[in-house]
Design an enzyme around this catalytic site. Sequence first.
Site, PDB file in Angstrom:
ATOM      1  N   GLY A 119       0.766  -1.242   0.000  1.00  0.00           N
ATOM      2  CA  GLY A 119       0.000   0.000   0.000  1.00  0.00           C
ATOM      3  C   GLY A 119       0.799   1.296   0.000  1.00  0.00           C
ATOM      4  O   GLY A 119       0.353   2.294  -0.534  1.00  0.00           O
ATOM      5  N   ASP A 126       0.369   3.645   3.924  1.00  0.00           N
ATOM      6  CA  ASP A 126      -0.704   4.356   3.235  1.00  0.00           C
ATOM      7  C   ASP A 126      -1.721   4.922   4.210  1.00  0.00           C
ATOM      8  O   ASP A 126      -2.115   6.080   4.122  1.00  0.00           O
ATOM      9  CB  ASP A 126      -1.385   3.446   2.195  1.00  0.00           C
ATOM     10  CG  ASP A 126      -1.734   2.065   2.739  1.00  0.00           C
ATOM     11  OD1 ASP A 126      -1.590   1.819   3.956  1.00  0.00           O
ATOM     12  OD2 ASP A 126      -2.148   1.206   1.936  1.00  0.00           O
ATOM     13  N   ASP A 136      -5.396   2.636  10.420  1.00  0.00           N
ATOM     14  CA  ASP A 136      -6.770   2.203  10.669  1.00  0.00           C
ATOM     15  C   ASP A 136      -6.854   1.704  12.115  1.00  0.00           C
ATOM     16  O   ASP A 136      -7.010   2.501  13.037  1.00  0.00           O
ATOM     17  CB  ASP A 136      -7.133   1.139   9.631  1.00  0.00           C
ATOM     18  CG  ASP A 136      -8.575   0.666   9.747  1.00  0.00           C
ATOM     19  OD1 ASP A 136      -9.372   1.359  10.383  1.00  0.00           O
ATOM     20  OD2 ASP A 136      -8.904  -0.402   9.190  1.00  0.00           O
ATOM     21  N   PHE A 143     -14.165   3.063   3.915  1.00  0.00           N
ATOM     22  CA  PHE A 143     -13.197   2.264   3.160  1.00  0.00           C
ATOM     23  C   PHE A 143     -12.830   2.990   1.869  1.00  0.00           C
ATOM     24  O   PHE A 143     -13.689   3.291   1.050  1.00  0.00           O
ATOM     25  CB  PHE A 143     -13.741   0.872   2.856  1.00  0.00           C
ATOM     26  CG  PHE A 143     -12.652  -0.036   2.373  1.00  0.00           C
ATOM     27  CD1 PHE A 143     -11.786  -0.643   3.268  1.00  0.00           C
ATOM     28  CD2 PHE A 143     -12.465  -0.248   1.014  1.00  0.00           C
ATOM     29  CE1 PHE A 143     -10.746  -1.452   2.822  1.00  0.00           C
ATOM     30  CE2 PHE A 143     -11.425  -1.061   0.558  1.00  0.00           C
ATOM     31  CZ  PHE A 143     -10.568  -1.655   1.473  1.00  0.00           C
ATOM     32  N   VAL A 144     -11.545   3.277   1.711  1.00  0.00           N
ATOM     33  CA  VAL A 144     -11.100   4.046   0.544  1.00  0.00           C
ATOM     34  C   VAL A 144     -10.093   3.253  -0.291  1.00  0.00           C
ATOM     35  O   VAL A 144      -9.439   2.337   0.213  1.00  0.00           O
ATOM     36  CB  VAL A 144     -10.452   5.384   0.974  1.00  0.00           C
ATOM     37  CG1 VAL A 144     -11.502   6.360   1.467  1.00  0.00           C
ATOM     38  CG2 VAL A 144      -9.370   5.180   2.025  1.00  0.00           C
ATOM     39  N   ASP A 189      -5.850  -0.589  -1.861  1.00  0.00           N
ATOM     40  CA  ASP A 189      -6.560  -1.535  -2.724  1.00  0.00           C
ATOM     41  C   ASP A 189      -7.819  -2.081  -2.078  1.00  0.00           C
ATOM     42  O   ASP A 189      -8.013  -2.009  -0.861  1.00  0.00           O
ATOM     43  CB  ASP A 189      -5.659  -2.727  -3.049  1.00  0.00           C
ATOM     44  CG  ASP A 189      -5.515  -3.666  -1.837  1.00  0.00           C
ATOM     45  OD1 ASP A 189      -5.128  -3.187  -0.756  1.00  0.00           O
ATOM     46  OD2 ASP A 189      -5.814  -4.866  -1.966  1.00  0.00           O
ATOM     47  N   ARG A 212      -5.259   0.266  -6.909  1.00  0.00           N
ATOM     48  CA  ARG A 212      -4.083   0.930  -6.341  1.00  0.00           C
ATOM     49  C   ARG A 212      -3.577   2.055  -7.238  1.00  0.00           C
ATOM     50  O   ARG A 212      -2.941   2.990  -6.776  1.00  0.00           O
ATOM     51  CB  ARG A 212      -2.937  -0.070  -6.144  1.00  0.00           C
ATOM     52  CG  ARG A 212      -3.184  -1.117  -5.067  1.00  0.00           C
ATOM     53  CD  ARG A 212      -1.870  -1.824  -4.752  1.00  0.00           C
ATOM     54  NE  ARG A 212      -2.035  -3.089  -4.062  1.00  0.00           N
ATOM     55  CZ  ARG A 212      -2.174  -3.204  -2.734  1.00  0.00           C
ATOM     56  NH1 ARG A 212      -2.170  -2.138  -1.977  1.00  0.00           N
ATOM     57  NH2 ARG A 212      -2.299  -4.393  -2.184  1.00  0.00           N
TER      58      ARG A 212
HETATM   59  P1  IMP Z   1      -4.266  -1.261  10.523  1.00  0.00           P
HETATM   60  O1  IMP Z   1      -3.244  -2.280  10.868  1.00  0.00           O
HETATM   61  O2  IMP Z   1      -5.664  -1.706  10.847  1.00  0.00           O
HETATM   62  O3  IMP Z   1      -3.977   0.134  11.020  1.00  0.00           O
HETATM   63  O4  IMP Z   1      -4.375  -1.216   8.973  1.00  0.00           O
HETATM   64  C1  IMP Z   1      -3.439  -0.731   8.167  1.00  0.00           C
HETATM   65  C2  IMP Z   1      -3.508  -1.428   6.831  1.00  0.00           C
HETATM   66  O5  IMP Z   1      -4.843  -1.841   6.488  1.00  0.00           O
HETATM   67  C3  IMP Z   1      -3.105  -0.434   5.795  1.00  0.00           C
HETATM   68  O6  IMP Z   1      -1.734  -0.553   5.534  1.00  0.00           O
HETATM   69  C4  IMP Z   1      -3.946  -0.825   4.602  1.00  0.00           C
HETATM   70  O7  IMP Z   1      -3.252  -1.783   3.836  1.00  0.00           O
HETATM   71  C5  IMP Z   1      -5.158  -1.501   5.163  1.00  0.00           C
HETATM   72  N1  IMP Z   1      -6.333  -0.572   5.171  1.00  0.00           N
HETATM   73  C6  IMP Z   1      -6.901   0.029   6.243  1.00  0.00           C
HETATM   74  N2  IMP Z   1      -7.931   0.803   5.887  1.00  0.00           N
HETATM   75  C7  IMP Z   1      -8.042   0.685   4.548  1.00  0.00           C
HETATM   76  C8  IMP Z   1      -8.944   1.271   3.562  1.00  0.00           C
HETATM   77  O8  IMP Z   1      -9.849   2.090   3.855  1.00  0.00           O
HETATM   78  N3  IMP Z   1      -8.710   0.895   2.277  1.00  0.00           N
HETATM   79  C9  IMP Z   1      -7.736   0.020   1.904  1.00  0.00           C
HETATM   80  N4  IMP Z   1      -6.886  -0.533   2.775  1.00  0.00           N
HETATM   81  C10 IMP Z   1      -7.030  -0.198   4.088  1.00  0.00           C
HETATM   82 MG    MG Z   2      -1.129  -1.840   3.634  1.00  0.00          MG
END
Ligand code: IMP
Ligand code: MG
Length: 183
Positions: A43, A98, A101, A151-152, A158, A164
């Site tokens: 990402g 990227d 979350d 969700f983006v 992706d 992407r």
């Molecule tokens: P986290 O570990 O939950 O903070 O998620 C981080 C990873 O989840 C990012 O590097 C993204 O690859 C993926 N991700 C989180 N939210 C989104 C979204 O809205 N769209 C696409 N990928 C996401």
């Molecule tokens: Mg990622």
Amino acid sequence: MESAIDRILFSDAEIRARLDELGALITEDLRGKPLTAVVILQGGMILMADLLRRIQLPLKMDSLVVQSYHGGTESSGVLTFGNGMPDVRGRYVLLLDDILDTGRTLVGVREKLLTEGGAAGVSSCVLLSKRKERAKEIEPDYVGFEMDDEFVVGYGLDYEGRFRNLPFIGVLDPSKVDKEEGE
Ligand code: IMP
Ligand code: MG
């Protein structure tokens, strides 16, 4: 525009303008440190390419493959590390992803770089940060944009491996994604 994109959240021009600001900030903040930029793949790839060209400092580049989503639009909560550990011993890492979350990815990778990798320090930078309660708390040092919990896709992000390469960040409606297209 792709028919599965409901609306554009951040345009190509907005992203470029924000990256100009972040590049200048990072250049000031990290001057004089033995710097290695480490991108979380896949990402963060496009952010890496665009941001690093705005950082006016000598630096090395490396990458880590991490997956937390195993398809779909919800983080699985389990981190899978791919291609080993970058050589960052004694170096100062600028960690790029990227989007922030749940926080699991950034917290997990930061920890690994400091303990297993022996990094002298880690600053983190994400293009997007979702406003929400996180499973793991972390305040990145650099954030491109704050956004609602939607969700983006695009600009490296992706949905099941697609979208992407969109030059903007858009909100996706998964029910409108044509399953056959681009497989
Ligand atoms: P986290 O570990 O939950 O903070 O998620 C981080 C990873 O989840 C990012 O590097 C993204 O690859 C993926 N991700 C989180 N939210 C989104 C979204 O809205 N769209 C696409 N990928 C996401
Ligand atoms: Mg990622």
